[in-house]
Write a protein that holds these residues in place. Sequence first.
Motif, mmCIF file in Angstrom:
data_model
loop_
_atom_site.group_PDB
_atom_site.id
_atom_site.type_symbol
_atom_site.label_atom_id
_atom_site.label_comp_id
_atom_site.label_asym_id
_atom_site.label_seq_id
_atom_site.Cartn_x
_atom_site.Cartn_y
_atom_site.Cartn_z
ATOM 1 N N PHE A 160 0.868 -1.180 0.000
ATOM 2 C CA PHE A 160 0.000 0.000 0.000
ATOM 3 C C PHE A 160 0.902 1.225 0.000
ATOM 4 O O PHE A 160 1.987 1.186 0.593
ATOM 5 N N PRO A 161 0.491 2.319 -0.657
ATOM 6 C CA PRO A 161 1.342 3.511 -0.698
ATOM 7 C C PRO A 161 1.694 4.020 0.707
ATOM 8 O O PRO A 161 0.849 4.019 1.608
ATOM 9 N N TRP A 210 -3.047 2.874 -6.957
ATOM 10 C CA TRP A 210 -3.130 1.611 -6.224
ATOM 11 C C TRP A 210 -4.488 0.951 -6.459
ATOM 12 O O TRP A 210 -4.570 -0.253 -6.703
ATOM 13 N N GLU A 250 -4.697 -0.507 -9.935
ATOM 14 C CA GLU A 250 -3.943 -1.762 -10.002
ATOM 15 C C GLU A 250 -4.747 -2.920 -9.410
ATOM 16 O O GLU A 250 -4.706 -4.040 -9.924
#
Length: 59
Positions: free
Chosen positions: A29-30, A50, A53
Amino acid sequence: MYFIKLPAVMAKTGLGKSSIYAMMAENRFPKNIKLGPRAVAWSSQLIDEWMAERIQSSL
């Protein structure tokens, strides 16, 4: 691009706080960005990427 705080990240992704931080620890996760001594936020662009994706990988 703009910054979003944890409640907005949670609302946008549907994830809870514990899940977000656990996934961050696993590099899934970012990462958050430190704004000050006691403030963090996430890049809205990185969260959107994210999410895109996740959608692509589920197709």
